[in-house]
Design a protein around this motif. Structure first.
Motif, PDB file in Angstrom:
ATOM      1  N   TRP A 150      31.072  44.891  37.900  1.00 30.36           N
ATOM      2  CA  TRP A 150      31.492  45.192  39.276  1.00 30.36           C
ATOM      3  C   TRP A 150      31.453  46.713  39.431  1.00 30.36           C
ATOM      4  CZ3 TRP A 150      33.386  41.269  36.413  1.00 30.36           C
ATOM      5  CH2 TRP A 150      33.553  40.016  37.005  1.00 30.36           C
ATOM      6  N   LEU A 192      36.001  48.019  49.577  1.00 27.00           N
ATOM      7  CA  LEU A 192      36.569  46.718  49.973  1.00 27.00           C
ATOM      8  C   LEU A 192      38.094  46.787  49.935  1.00 27.00           C
ATOM      9  CD1 LEU A 192      34.073  44.301  48.213  1.00 27.00           C
ATOM     10  CD2 LEU A 192      34.571  44.362  50.680  1.00 27.00           C
ATOM     11  N   ARG A 229      39.230  48.536  53.040  1.00 26.38           N
ATOM     12  CA  ARG A 229      39.187  47.654  54.215  1.00 26.38           C
ATOM     13  C   ARG A 229      40.372  46.701  54.195  1.00 26.38           C
ATOM     14  NH1 ARG A 229      33.371  45.154  53.899  1.00 26.38           N
ATOM     15  NH2 ARG A 229      34.257  43.750  55.487  1.00 26.38           N
ATOM     16  N   ALA A 288      46.142  42.966  46.069  1.00 27.29           N
ATOM     17  CA  ALA A 288      45.328  43.019  44.858  1.00 27.29           C
ATOM     18  C   ALA A 288      44.123  42.108  45.054  1.00 27.29           C
ATOM     19  CB  ALA A 288      46.143  42.568  43.653  1.00 27.29           C
ATOM     20  N   ILE A 289      42.970  42.624  44.708  1.00 30.49           N
ATOM     21  CA  ILE A 289      41.722  41.880  44.884  1.00 30.49           C
ATOM     22  C   ILE A 289      41.142  41.634  43.495  1.00 30.49           C
ATOM     23  CG2 ILE A 289      39.472  41.886  46.014  1.00 30.49           C
ATOM     24  CD1 ILE A 289      40.777  44.281  47.742  1.00 30.49           C
ATOM     25  N   ALA A 290      41.096  40.364  43.141  1.00 28.11           N
ATOM     26  CA  ALA A 290      40.790  40.000  41.760  1.00 28.11           C
ATOM     27  C   ALA A 290      39.296  39.863  41.522  1.00 28.11           C
ATOM     28  CB  ALA A 290      41.479  38.687  41.416  1.00 28.11           C
ATOM     29  N   LEU A 291      38.871  40.230  40.350  1.00 28.88           N
ATOM     30  CA  LEU A 291      37.492  40.037  39.915  1.00 28.88           C
ATOM     31  C   LEU A 291      37.317  38.574  39.507  1.00 28.88           C
ATOM     32  CD1 LEU A 291      38.015  43.085  39.853  1.00 28.88           C
ATOM     33  CD2 LEU A 291      36.604  43.237  37.807  1.00 28.88           C
ATOM     34  N   ALA A 292      36.373  37.897  40.161  1.00 23.75           N
ATOM     35  CA  ALA A 292      36.150  36.473  39.896  1.00 23.75           C
ATOM     36  C   ALA A 292      34.854  36.327  39.123  1.00 23.75           C
ATOM     37  CB  ALA A 292      36.101  35.696  41.211  1.00 23.75           C
ATOM     38  N   LEU A 339      35.727  40.392  55.895  1.00 25.86           N
ATOM     39  CA  LEU A 339      36.224  40.952  54.625  1.00 25.86           C
ATOM     40  C   LEU A 339      36.241  39.885  53.533  1.00 25.86           C
ATOM     41  CD1 LEU A 339      37.514  43.329  53.046  1.00 25.86           C
ATOM     42  CD2 LEU A 339      39.741  42.493  53.836  1.00 25.86           C
ATOM     43  N   TYR A 340      36.777  38.711  53.882  1.00 20.69           N
ATOM     44  CA  TYR A 340      36.853  37.644  52.879  1.00 20.69           C
ATOM     45  C   TYR A 340      35.456  37.207  52.436  1.00 20.69           C
ATOM     46  CZ  TYR A 340      41.924  37.213  53.544  1.00 20.69           C
ATOM     47  OH  TYR A 340      43.267  37.440  53.577  1.00 20.69           O
ATOM     48  N   ASP A 367      32.884  39.143  52.372  1.00 16.41           N
ATOM     49  CA  ASP A 367      32.389  40.215  51.498  1.00 16.41           C
ATOM     50  C   ASP A 367      33.027  40.135  50.108  1.00 16.41           C
ATOM     51  OD1 ASP A 367      30.808  41.042  53.549  1.00 16.41           O
ATOM     52  OD2 ASP A 367      32.040  42.781  54.107  1.00 16.41           O
ATOM     53  N   PHE A 368      34.288  39.795  50.091  1.00 12.75           N
ATOM     54  CA  PHE A 368      34.922  39.552  48.777  1.00 12.75           C
ATOM     55  C   PHE A 368      34.094  38.530  47.995  1.00 12.75           C
ATOM     56  CE2 PHE A 368      39.628  40.487  50.157  1.00 12.75           C
ATOM     57  CZ  PHE A 368      39.390  41.847  50.026  1.00 12.75           C
ATOM     58  N   ASN A 380      30.826  39.486  46.621  1.00 11.50           N
ATOM     59  CA  ASN A 380      30.914  40.441  45.512  1.00 11.50           C
ATOM     60  C   ASN A 380      31.743  39.918  44.340  1.00 11.50           C
ATOM     61  OD1 ASN A 380      29.504  43.032  46.332  1.00 11.50           O
ATOM     62  ND2 ASN A 380      30.661  42.496  48.188  1.00 11.50           N
ATOM     63  N   HIS A 381      31.958  38.585  44.341  1.00 13.85           N
ATOM     64  CA  HIS A 381      32.706  37.966  43.241  1.00 13.85           C
ATOM     65  C   HIS A 381      34.097  38.559  43.120  1.00 13.85           C
ATOM     66  CE1 HIS A 381      29.140  35.773  42.179  1.00 13.85           C
ATOM     67  NE2 HIS A 381      28.448  36.895  42.163  1.00 13.85           N
ATOM     68  N   LEU A 382      34.765  38.584  44.253  1.00 16.47           N
ATOM     69  CA  LEU A 382      36.142  39.073  44.315  1.00 16.47           C
ATOM     70  C   LEU A 382      36.981  38.034  45.046  1.00 16.47           C
ATOM     71  CD1 LEU A 382      35.345  42.763  45.285  1.00 16.47           C
ATOM     72  CD2 LEU A 382      36.148  41.947  43.050  1.00 16.47           C
ATOM     73  N   ASN A 383      38.277  38.141  44.873  1.00 17.48           N
ATOM     74  CA  ASN A 383      39.145  37.061  45.325  1.00 17.48           C
ATOM     75  C   ASN A 383      40.529  37.648  45.590  1.00 17.48           C
ATOM     76  OD1 ASN A 383      40.073  34.408  45.613  1.00 17.48           O
ATOM     77  ND2 ASN A 383      38.642  33.728  44.036  1.00 17.48           N
ATOM     78  N   PRO A 384      41.023  37.553  46.835  1.00 17.50           N
ATOM     79  CA  PRO A 384      42.323  38.177  47.119  1.00 17.50           C
ATOM     80  C   PRO A 384      43.486  37.422  46.488  1.00 17.50           C
ATOM     81  CG  PRO A 384      41.540  36.971  49.039  1.00 17.50           C
ATOM     82  CD  PRO A 384      40.444  36.886  48.016  1.00 17.50           C
TER      83      PRO A 384
END
Lengths: 357, 357, 357, 357
Positions: free
Chosen positions: C48, C56, C59, C74-78, D15-16, D18-19, D22-26
């Motif tokens: 990442w 991000l 935003r 907190a925005i987690a790496l999945a 935003l979600y 885009d998360f 990009n392999h991200l997860n709130p």
């Protein structure tokens, strides 16, 4: 630096006198004694004969009562190198204890750790915190520090056994406490096995009460039948071609604390060695002191340069860094105890195997 | 059992003579000495004055050369209760060591564990396994067992410091080995901090080389600035209302092995205590022996029933189970070392807080 | 056994249906999936970019409030291999957390172990059990399981940092507890260093309060200046010819619990690696999963067969048994965390160094 | 923070998205699932009946060959809450394994830790690293990680038993290795007891070969006669008025590693519980998952709100933090295994005793 030259100087004489007056002591004149190149024990290798020990204990049984104050009719092995103190090694105390028919040694407790080993006889119960523990030939009994204990003989025959304690170590390090208990024993019943064994002496199993690691083993007595079976199996496995013995013909077990896998008590290691007829052990020396009692059979133990013939009941002391080995024509069973836990926990342990000539 | 009655019996006299002839020793006549009710040390509480120690060390510096054989110009504190042996307690050896301008104490190693503590002066480097370690006021240096070490003075001024070792314990337990090394030092460079510190003396961090638990601390020197800061912070936190001190006005740190969190060496504990002006410590006694050196300030130390005024450099010995406390009008800094690791690893530790009158 | 043959048997079909109806499942049809020959993680190696993460997070800062309920921005790496769950590896959770000017993330506690690592910015204090801990570039902060903690930003600038937790492991093993605390923070003061550091962050020293071994490190924050100094010293020692680095040009420290010398928390290991310009690390693979964040510099990390250029702030995941190595032209600083304590405490650890082509 | 409000915001939708891209997860939208207030296992309490298990195993015996590839004729308990995976709990795998007359399950080894428990039958030998271990009713056998093992049935009767492994945990943490061994067994002899037992299964004794602490127990089989005797003694001691049981009428032993006193394997705890006729256990819940098999007798087990009658051979799963208790009119013997070593070594353990209504 020539100490001869130094010694003749009057200014120096004054300095040394001033040191003494002020409770001071120069290192440079005594380094070799204080810090030798290898352990150089004052204790000497020695053998006590059962044929001497037992009759003397009998005579003490006739002449000396047992009871509160003297506490125990125990006759200690006094290493000839240690100037008359009743210590078998600098750290260990060993004695033959003798209890006449119907006699009782009253209860007490102390921070010193103790064990008993029975080379002959039966009929005495050691009561540990109220738990009666039968004493029979080949049994190894524990009374770890600060457990109340007394002994009583229920029979018409006297009984003698070996006591081992860390009395010298505790005395030297000023760590000992002592307290008197009941004048008799707190439970005079005579069960075959103790409650401690009923709870704890099952292979690989522990009760769900008391799941912490305990300072000393909770097994009050290690019975001969188990020790004997373990040794016999090692030799049988060796015969079948499997690795099980310390070296060819030499089976050995260590008594352990089942809550840790380590030694039975914080200061004393105990083991049992069986050497097959016609076998011998490899010469070795270790840091720390060691005592053997021949349990059965006979053989020769070499201590440094000297060989001693030994037989049932004889007790042998091996001071620190003394080379020893055993050989036997007919087979020999040896009980052994040492201060190895002290040496190992403080990281002073070393072992050396001298080359064979 | 009346020993008077027993003593007059001729049969008994013969028995006792036979015991002695056979290197045996009855327990019942000497139990109280062997196993007292509480620790009853032969060592006595005592104070050595820096105003005595230092001038005597200076005189030794003038008269006695340092070099191979005597090895160190170290003058040991001989506890007055111990019959002239150079032991500050039964287990511990403490000495003032003195090195003149440009002198070198040659390298050697031994299984005994050693430390140095510097109460004044600087200019000497202790070289531990080839790593030069500067010695400055307030620094605490380690040379754990079997590490080669020598000392050399690079200045035109003499320097003195305190050595602490487990010589008596090692001697008593027959666990000592000794080996000579280089006649000089193997690295005569004079860095401000040692390589050991550069690798290891970072708070909470360890290098990725050598990730195992080490027997002794790998930090060769604990610098005064860190000790001082840690103590100052504890007192500041106390002022701010947070729990940080041992008791009101009493800050303390223990020197530790960063690979275990435990004591720096297997046999010796070292701590530093700061007692704020107008404060005192709670009376206590512990199993095990303890030595203080006043690093700074002055105060009164009560040892058993007796109070002693003490000031910078003075050394105080507290035998096992001796009640002690410190109070100070102006504040006092105390370096302390003890045999607590021996006592604790063998599970003999106890502490008692006597009631205040 | 041919599974093709088996599958066409109607009796077998009935058996398999009966298995399913009774909540049973045959091993023989799925052994390879259940018990592969080597670890075959569903997680994939991935990178990442900070250039993606940070905008991000900004935003989210504009659009999503922070407060009770959601608790943290907190925005987690999945990990792309894990089917959309917010886990960076099967055991570890990693996120970028963002706190706007004057914002507060409310206090809570949970059995999950957590840390923060700061790659840029400052101005936020994490309050751990009432102890405010400043967060600055390069700092590594702990909030071990079941400690209350909140965050508050005292500045007019937003701040972002990395959170690492064992959320997936705790979720998977059903070991998690959670409790809400204060809506604000319980101490909004803004000291430069925390009380925890004032008590505990002194090299090799520990306070005399709380002498037991603690489950997790009592040091709330490992400051960058110490980490940086430790790494710089290792490389300097290497330059001087002494063993100090993991391998040539590769310095590394592990963050440790000073009460044990072990990892900072029971489930998470954290380290910092510095690779000198022109150097590379040896290819290796380990059991267990690992995450890097580039702290400074740039370089290339090879994950299995694929090479990735990485620069400051980038985060890289290395699943179990994935071969990795780093090389750098200009030098690179890498923060690393992993589940190694889980793997090692349960004795599943293995490391393999593939041969170089 | 209202997630309803947030969800309807188009900027937020972007935003979600885009998360996700990009392999991200709130965290804030899913906190409750990720970090529940108490352990909320997907696994459910459940009972499998021996009357179902055994006949299905027999049918598999008739239809499915055993051999290389499928390796074992083992039918796993699939917790109904876990979506069809063959896991009895998130961390544990349990199966009934069935071996027909004269059949052999080939040798292999894996990093997964395994045990067998025999509720009925005999005639199979498990060969562990070449050591044949007889399997009989009530015996508990170990094959710790990375030991080669196979099974062979020497009789004309089939035999079934229970296997327990940490397959799910190893799979989840990506820590597993697997290796095929001999197609048959490497020693087809049929001794009554294994060499491992002959060396190690003596109470409180260990051989002098291999004195280190071992990762897993070296005892290959814990025989029923010892387990039964230990439990019987606890109840007898209770009858005599001594503390020996967990609670009135409830005897229990833990199987231990004699080299540490701890659990038999790093990930699996095993115990045996005997509840006397007319007794019940105290309701409790623990972090970690637990499986029982009724060995003998019958009774009722309450899992959460639901009571189940259970009898010999039935298997019961207790997910993490599920309240359970047992009561019995006629007495019941229960074998139990759990993932408690994982939970305890990582310091997540908690126990709660709900108030009785």
């Amino acid at each position: 630096m020539s100490t001869d030259a130094l010694d003749s100087d009057p200014e120096l004489d004054t300095l040394y006198a001033d040191f003494e007056a002020n409770h001071l002591n120069p290192l440079w004149t005594q380094l070799g004694d204080l810090m030798p190149m290898v352990p150089t024990s004052k204790a000497v290798p020695f053998v006590w004969r059962w044929s001497t020990l037992y009759p003397l204990a009998q005579r003490a049984g006739d002449l000396v009562p047992v009871g509160r104050g003297g506490e125990r009719r125990a006759i200690a092995l006094a290493n000839p190198g240690l100037g008359g103190v009743p210590y078998v090694t600098p750290t260990l105390w060993a004695a033959i204890q003798y209890l006449g028919p119907k006699e009782t040694a009253p209860e007490h407790r102390h921070s010193q750790n103790a064990f008993r080993f029975v080379v002959e006889g039966e009929g005495v119960w050691t009561v540990v915190n109220g738990d009666p523990v039968a004493m029979c030939r080949g049994d190894f009994l524990l009374t770890p520090g600060w457990n109340f204990h007394g002994h009583h003989n229920e029979t018409d025959q006297p009984m003698a056994w070996i006591d081992g304690l860390d009395i010298p170590f505790v005395n030297y390090t000023d760590t000992g406490f002592f307290e008197f208990g009941a004048d008799g024993v707190t439970d005079d019943s005579t069960p075959d096995i103790s409650r401690s064994e009923r709870l704890w002496a099952h292979p690989g199993l522990r009760p769900l009460v008391g799941l912490d690691a305990k300072t000393s083993s909770p097994i009050a007595c290690y019975r001969w039948k188990h020790t004997d079976a373990a040794l016999a199996e090692q030799l049988a496995l060796e015969d079948e071609g499997f690795a099980a013995t310390v070296e060819p013909g030499h089976a050995a077990v260590r008594y352990t604390n089942p809550t840790t896998g380590g030694d039975v008590m914080p200061t004393i290691r105990a083991e049992f060695h069986r050497i097959r007829a016609g076998s011998h052990t490899r010469s070795r020396r270790d840091v720390g002191s060691l005592v053997f009692q021949v349990f059965d059979g006979k053989g020769r133990i070499t201590l440094g340069d000297q060989e001693h013939s030994v037989a049932t009941g004889d007790m042998i002391v091996v001071p620190s860094w003394t080379t020893w080995s055993v050989d036997t024509d007919d087979g020999i069973d040896l009980f052994a105890f040492s201060d190895a836990p002290i040496v190992e926990r403080l990281h002073f342990n070393r072992t050396h195997f001298p080359e064979h000539a």
